[in-house]
Scaffold this active site. Sequence first.
Site, PDB file in Angstrom:
ATOM      1  CE1 TYR A  51       7.925  -4.118  14.737  1.00  0.00           C
ATOM      2  CE2 TYR A  51      10.190  -4.674  14.200  1.00  0.00           C
ATOM      3  CZ  TYR A  51       9.223  -3.721  14.479  1.00  0.00           C
ATOM      4  OH  TYR A  51       9.570  -2.397  14.485  1.00  0.00           O
ATOM      5  CE  LYS A  80      12.380  -1.380  17.351  1.00  0.00           C
ATOM      6  NZ  LYS A  80      12.059  -2.326  16.275  1.00  0.00           N
TER       7      LYS A  80
HETATM    8  N1  LIG Z   1      10.203   1.648  16.152  1.00  0.00           N
HETATM    9  C1  LIG Z   1       9.114   1.650  15.416  1.00  0.00           C
HETATM   10  O1  LIG Z   1       8.038   2.067  15.852  1.00  0.00           O
HETATM   11  C2  LIG Z   1       9.173   1.124  14.035  1.00  0.00           C
HETATM   12  C3  LIG Z   1      10.296   0.465  13.609  1.00  0.00           C
HETATM   13  N2  LIG Z   1      10.377  -0.020  12.343  1.00  0.00           N
HETATM   14  C4  LIG Z   1      11.634  -0.703  11.938  1.00  0.00           C
HETATM   15  O2  LIG Z   1      12.184  -0.061  10.792  1.00  0.00           O
HETATM   16  C5  LIG Z   1      12.320  -1.016   9.748  1.00  0.00           C
HETATM   17  C6  LIG Z   1      12.188  -0.380   8.402  1.00  0.00           C
HETATM   18  O3  LIG Z   1      10.942   0.261   8.242  1.00  0.00           O
HETATM   19  P1  LIG Z   1       9.818  -0.240   7.236  1.00  0.00           P
HETATM   20  O4  LIG Z   1       8.508   0.201   7.747  1.00  0.00           O
HETATM   21  O5  LIG Z   1       9.976  -1.691   7.047  1.00  0.00           O
HETATM   22  O6  LIG Z   1      10.059   0.590   5.901  1.00  0.00           O
HETATM   23  P2  LIG Z   1      11.269   0.811   4.863  1.00  0.00           P
HETATM   24  O7  LIG Z   1      11.354   2.259   4.604  1.00  0.00           O
HETATM   25  O8  LIG Z   1      12.474   0.071   5.269  1.00  0.00           O
HETATM   26  O9  LIG Z   1      10.677   0.170   3.531  1.00  0.00           O
HETATM   27  C7  LIG Z   1      10.488  -1.202   3.371  1.00  0.00           C
HETATM   28  C8  LIG Z   1       9.747  -1.425   2.042  1.00  0.00           C
HETATM   29  O10 LIG Z   1      10.562  -1.016   0.945  1.00  0.00           O
HETATM   30  C9  LIG Z   1      10.821  -2.129   0.077  1.00  0.00           C
HETATM   31  N3  LIG Z   1      12.237  -2.033  -0.314  1.00  0.00           N
HETATM   32  C10 LIG Z   1      13.315  -2.200   0.488  1.00  0.00           C
HETATM   33  N4  LIG Z   1      14.457  -1.980  -0.195  1.00  0.00           N
HETATM   34  C11 LIG Z   1      14.080  -1.669  -1.462  1.00  0.00           C
HETATM   35  C12 LIG Z   1      14.809  -1.343  -2.638  1.00  0.00           C
HETATM   36  N5  LIG Z   1      16.139  -1.300  -2.649  1.00  0.00           N
HETATM   37  N6  LIG Z   1      14.104  -1.081  -3.767  1.00  0.00           N
HETATM   38  C13 LIG Z   1      12.755  -1.123  -3.771  1.00  0.00           C
HETATM   39  N7  LIG Z   1      12.009  -1.428  -2.694  1.00  0.00           N
HETATM   40  C14 LIG Z   1      12.673  -1.698  -1.543  1.00  0.00           C
HETATM   41  C15 LIG Z   1      10.507  -3.369   0.897  1.00  0.00           C
HETATM   42  O11 LIG Z   1      10.013  -4.426   0.077  1.00  0.00           O
HETATM   43  P3  LIG Z   1      10.747  -5.869  -0.043  1.00  0.00           P
HETATM   44  O12 LIG Z   1      10.805  -6.464   1.319  1.00  0.00           O
HETATM   45  O13 LIG Z   1       9.862  -6.628  -0.966  1.00  0.00           O
HETATM   46  O14 LIG Z   1      12.120  -5.599  -0.630  1.00  0.00           O
HETATM   47  C16 LIG Z   1       9.396  -2.858   1.827  1.00  0.00           C
HETATM   48  O15 LIG Z   1       8.141  -2.898   1.153  1.00  0.00           O
HETATM   49  C17 LIG Z   1      11.252  -2.056  10.084  1.00  0.00           C
HETATM   50  O16 LIG Z   1      11.412  -3.265   9.371  1.00  0.00           O
HETATM   51  C18 LIG Z   1      11.418  -2.164  11.572  1.00  0.00           C
HETATM   52  O17 LIG Z   1      12.545  -2.949  11.897  1.00  0.00           O
HETATM   53  C19 LIG Z   1       9.352   0.178  11.454  1.00  0.00           C
HETATM   54  C20 LIG Z   1       8.187   0.792  11.829  1.00  0.00           C
HETATM   55  C21 LIG Z   1       8.009   1.326  13.143  1.00  0.00           C
HETATM   56  O1  LIG Z   2       7.476  -0.983  14.911  1.00  0.00           O
HETATM   57  C1  LIG Z   2       6.280  -0.970  14.715  1.00  0.00           C
HETATM   58  C2  LIG Z   2       5.568  -1.829  13.803  1.00  0.00           C
HETATM   59  O2  LIG Z   2       4.603  -2.578  14.484  1.00  0.00           O
HETATM   60  C3  LIG Z   2       3.697  -1.877  15.296  1.00  0.00           C
HETATM   61  C4  LIG Z   2       2.268  -2.207  15.015  1.00  0.00           C
HETATM   62  O3  LIG Z   2       2.064  -3.562  14.872  1.00  0.00           O
HETATM   63  C5  LIG Z   2       3.957  -0.410  15.189  1.00  0.00           C
HETATM   64  O4  LIG Z   2       3.189   0.271  16.085  1.00  0.00           O
HETATM   65  C6  LIG Z   2       5.371  -0.174  15.523  1.00  0.00           C
HETATM   66  O5  LIG Z   2       5.747   1.134  15.475  1.00  0.00           O
END
Ligand SMILES: NC(=O)C1=CN([C@@H]2O[C@H](COP(=O)(O)OP(=O)(O)OC[C@H]3O[C@@H](n4cnc5c(N)ncnc54)[C@H](OP(=O)(O)O)[C@@H]3O)[C@@H](O)[C@H]2O)C=CC1
Ligand SMILES: O=C1CO[C@H](CO)[C@@H](O)[C@@H]1O
Length: 277
Positions: A51, A80
């Site tokens: 990230y 991670k």
């Molecule tokens: N292990 C892995 O492979 C992965 C891990 N992750 C982790 O999971 C976390 C969460 O997943 P993520 O992909 O970010 O998706 P989320 O499901 O958390 O959604 C985030 C989005 O929703 C918006 N949002 C958040 N709260 C609200 C609300 N109350 N009302 C309206 N819109 C809202 C945010 O915008 P805004 O910021 O403008 O509020 C952003 O665009 C990541 O940040 C990361 O830490 C994510 C992807 C892969």
């Molecule tokens: O957590 C995540 C978000 O970033 C990565 C890509 O840049 C994803 O692959 C991953 O799952």
Amino acid sequence: MTQTTVTLNNDVEMPLEGLGVFRVEDQAVAAQSVQAAIRAGYRLIDTAAIYQNEQGVGEGIKAACKETGLKREDLFITSKVWNADQGYASTLKAYQDSLDRLGLDYLDLYLIHWPVEGRYKETWRAMEHLYKEGKVRAIGVSNFQIHHLEDLLDGAEVVPVVNQVERHPRLTQQPLKDFSEAHGIRLEAWAPLMVGELLQDKTIGAIAEKYGKSAAQVILRWHIQGGVIAIPKSVNEDRIKENFAIFDFELTEADMAAINALNQDHRTGADPDNFDF
Ligand SMILES: NC(=O)C1=CN([C@@H]2O[C@H](COP(=O)(O)OP(=O)(O)OC[C@H]3O[C@@H](n4cnc5c(N)ncnc54)[C@H](OP(=O)(O)O)[C@@H]3O)[C@@H](O)[C@H]2O)C=CC1
Ligand SMILES: O=C1CO[C@H](CO)[C@@H](O)[C@@H]1O
């Protein structure tokens, strides 16, 4: 006020909800979001080497501790190991590099980010070493399917305590949840709001209206009430606060079932059996 933490299989307490910081590349924005979250009551922060914001996250932690009087040990910090760093020595180095960027001397939870074929078992040996040496409080995995877990558990000295996977009402992951719970592995939901795509859903909207809550709050409550840790991402202080106001109401069994029924096994992110990064 309902339960806000869970006890992991190694007796470590983990908050049921945390802040995610994926796609927050600006260090100052990462720091401000983390500080706003801790101010609002969050104690869990979820980052990753990939990230590219561990430095900002670390600055936010430091500023929040100064502001609130909280100590490092009051917080639960996850990072991670990225795919390119998998392997024994490279994982040990990646862990130290993450600590250095965060400005911390330990993590609460360190995860294998993706199950890189041919590498994740060796990587797990390094994770076990970090854990046995007391350098990290808990170790786990991310994006592991049942077959990856079965393979990892074969020969593992330490069972992962967490598996962080994509999960939301369109991807309830019930078989993986059942398998994980049977093995003492706690499920943690990434993209818990389906990256915002589910906030207009009619079923969720109707439930939200009944409780005087937002769609996001209902979805997050559904996760934690089902025993799944959720890490919604937001960089907006109002939404950060909104997402944490979920410990003062309880969904009925019927509401839980109605949300479970939205499952379509639909992924927004990569398939753990077919990814190439
Ligand atoms: N292990 C892995 O492979 C992965 C891990 N992750 C982790 O999971 C976390 C969460 O997943 P993520 O992909 O970010 O998706 P989320 O499901 O958390 O959604 C985030 C989005 O929703 C918006 N949002 C958040 N709260 C609200 C609300 N109350 N009302 C309206 N819109 C809202 C945010 O915008 P805004 O910021 O403008 O509020 C952003 O665009 C990541 O940040 C990361 O830490 C994510 C992807 C892969
Ligand atoms: O957590 C995540 C978000 O970033 C990565 C890509 O840049 C994803 O692959 C991953 O799952």
